[in-house]
Design an enzyme around this catalytic site. Sequence first.
Site, short mmCIF file in Angstrom:
data_model
loop_
_atom_site.label_atom_id
_atom_site.label_comp_id
_atom_site.label_asym_id
_atom_site.label_seq_id
_atom_site.Cartn_x
_atom_site.Cartn_y
_atom_site.Cartn_z
N TYR A 1 -56.70 -58.43 41.83
CA TYR A 1 -56.48 -57.95 40.32
C TYR A 1 -55.40 -57.19 40.72
O TYR A 1 -54.84 -56.23 40.95
CB TYR A 1 -57.17 -56.57 39.30
CG TYR A 1 -58.58 -58.21 38.26
CD1 TYR A 1 -57.19 -58.55 37.87
CD2 TYR A 1 -60.21 -57.36 38.92
CE1 TYR A 1 -58.29 -59.09 36.20
CE2 TYR A 1 -60.15 -58.49 37.77
CZ TYR A 1 -59.76 -59.22 36.91
OH TYR A 1 -60.27 -59.55 35.69
N GLU B 1 -52.73 -57.43 37.30
CA GLU B 1 -52.40 -56.88 36.06
C GLU B 1 -51.06 -56.58 35.86
O GLU B 1 -51.08 -55.31 36.30
CB GLU B 1 -53.20 -56.87 35.30
CG GLU B 1 -54.75 -57.61 34.67
CD GLU B 1 -55.05 -56.84 33.47
OE1 GLU B 1 -55.11 -56.17 32.71
OE2 GLU B 1 -56.46 -57.66 33.48
N ASP C 1 -40.16 -79.29 28.26
CA ASP C 1 -41.75 -78.82 29.37
C ASP C 1 -40.91 -80.65 30.14
O ASP C 1 -41.31 -81.46 30.47
CB ASP C 1 -43.01 -79.52 28.24
CG ASP C 1 -43.89 -79.39 28.99
OD1 ASP C 1 -44.32 -79.80 30.31
OD2 ASP C 1 -44.46 -79.24 28.73
N THR D 1 -46.01 -77.14 35.15
CA THR D 1 -46.66 -76.97 35.81
C THR D 1 -46.27 -76.84 37.69
O THR D 1 -44.97 -77.55 37.64
CB THR D 1 -48.60 -77.77 35.70
OG1 THR D 1 -47.57 -79.12 35.86
CG2 THR D 1 -48.82 -77.98 34.04
N LYS E 1 -47.66 -81.50 39.47
CA LYS E 1 -47.73 -82.54 39.43
C LYS E 1 -45.97 -83.07 40.44
O LYS E 1 -47.13 -83.15 41.61
CB LYS E 1 -47.55 -83.27 38.21
CG LYS E 1 -48.08 -82.98 37.36
CD LYS E 1 -47.71 -83.33 35.71
CE LYS E 1 -49.56 -82.63 34.61
NZ LYS E 1 -48.82 -81.31 34.61
N ARG F 1 -53.14 -76.34 41.47
CA ARG F 1 -52.77 -75.91 39.61
C ARG F 1 -52.37 -74.94 38.51
O ARG F 1 -52.78 -73.61 39.35
CB ARG F 1 -54.45 -76.51 39.18
CG ARG F 1 -55.11 -77.83 40.05
CD ARG F 1 -56.05 -78.04 39.33
NE ARG F 1 -56.05 -78.51 38.00
CZ ARG F 1 -55.43 -79.78 38.12
NH1 ARG F 1 -55.69 -80.91 38.98
NH2 ARG F 1 -55.14 -80.87 36.43
N1 DSN Z 1 -53.61 -83.83 31.70
C1 DSN Z 1 -52.12 -83.74 31.70
C2 DSN Z 1 -51.47 -85.02 32.06
O1 DSN Z 1 -52.85 -85.77 32.73
O2 DSN Z 1 -50.97 -85.98 32.06
C3 DSN Z 1 -50.92 -83.54 30.76
O3 DSN Z 1 -51.56 -81.33 30.16
#
Ligand code: DSN
Length: 415
Positions: free
Chosen positions: A52, A54, A198, A224, A227, A233
């Site tokens: 942990y 925080e 974003d 994120t 991707k 993730r």
């Molecule tokens: N779930 C993501 C995507 O597949 O683009 C977006 O949050």
Amino acid sequence: MSADVRSTDPELAELLDLELKRQSQTLALIPSENHVSAAVLAASGSVLTNKYSEGYAGRRYYEGQQIIDRIETLAVDRAKALFGVDHANVQPYSGSPANLAIYLAFLEPGDTVMGMALPMGGHLTHGWNVSITGKFFRSVQYVVERETGLVDFEKVRELALKERPKLIFCGGTAIPRTIDFAAFRSIADEVGAILVADIAHIAGLIAGGAHPSPVSYVDVVSTTTHKTLRGPRGAMLMAKTEHARKIDSAVFPGLQGGPHNHTTAAIAVALHEALQPSFKDYAHQIVANAKALADTLLAEGFDLVTGGTDNHLILIDLTNKEIPGKAAAKALDKAGLVANYNTVPYDPRRPFDPSGLRIGTPAVTTRGLREPEMRMIGRWMSQGVEAAKARDDTRLGQIRDEVQELAGTFPLPGA
Ligand code: DSN
């Protein structure tokens, strides 16, 4: 997979084996998915999950942070170096909480936010009505043009001048073209709005120089990490120094508790990988592959939203093929080509059974597939759609065998 899982929990071990087999024998064409390296996988599954912490490095609410502080600082420094930003926060659990933290940092409930509508390629958290961001805030949504599939910036500007949003999102989840961050900046300046990019889908392309960076134009960058960036993730928020304190306190304690340190470590590894020269080649190959796949699909008579792609993503409107997106996605899944059904702009069908199919090349590019294989995938997709319409499961099975043979020559990293 570790022998410990096998001996402790054979039932779960079998499921992990099956998922590994599924990923190995099929081709992942979902544009938001990727295959991480063995190093990223190992960091994700490390003892850091036990801790942990925080707070932030040097300012924690728990002891025993000697190493965690160094790991988080490493991740933060690498994010700053890779994207050229003043400040980075690597603690958001994923993209939606990252975006929610931005609202908490800059808005009061009921304030006006402007983002691209979800069916036009935006994201739920950019103010779509079923999301908390559309319920707790006053949301106005911009669209793309019916004819071109592109944003008309004069219309976005008019909407912004009329509605005076305090915060504007650019970016989304089904945008096949380059985002004009400068155009959004000029609109945000006219209305005095905070501008957020974003870049969840295109972070790896930006890192590798295959898409322009928003950093000099926007106040906050949200992404994120799993991707095109090819990490675990997770998510990051990056900002100019003037916004650093607001962003940090919105993430913790505003929205989250303890950061997921194993994810932070895996983000650090992924950022290290993205800082290597070979990542530039990877990012450019993603785009080259997407263009080759788009060209093949066009030649096979598919209707592509915007007519093609500039990035990793292709959005297909299946209306002219006379098959809905869900039926096509399910048939292609049987053929070993894993895509997702998606709305297309101005879709007359329902979101759970829309007209479109969304595909992308980040995962197959990671496996080493190049333009010749993209042409094979494009032709298989065409044959798969025809087989689906003819309810010809035998043909789908034949395509699956061919896909599996190809996939077998491009092993998964980290497997
Ligand atoms: N779930 C993501 C995507 O597949 O683009 C977006 O949050």
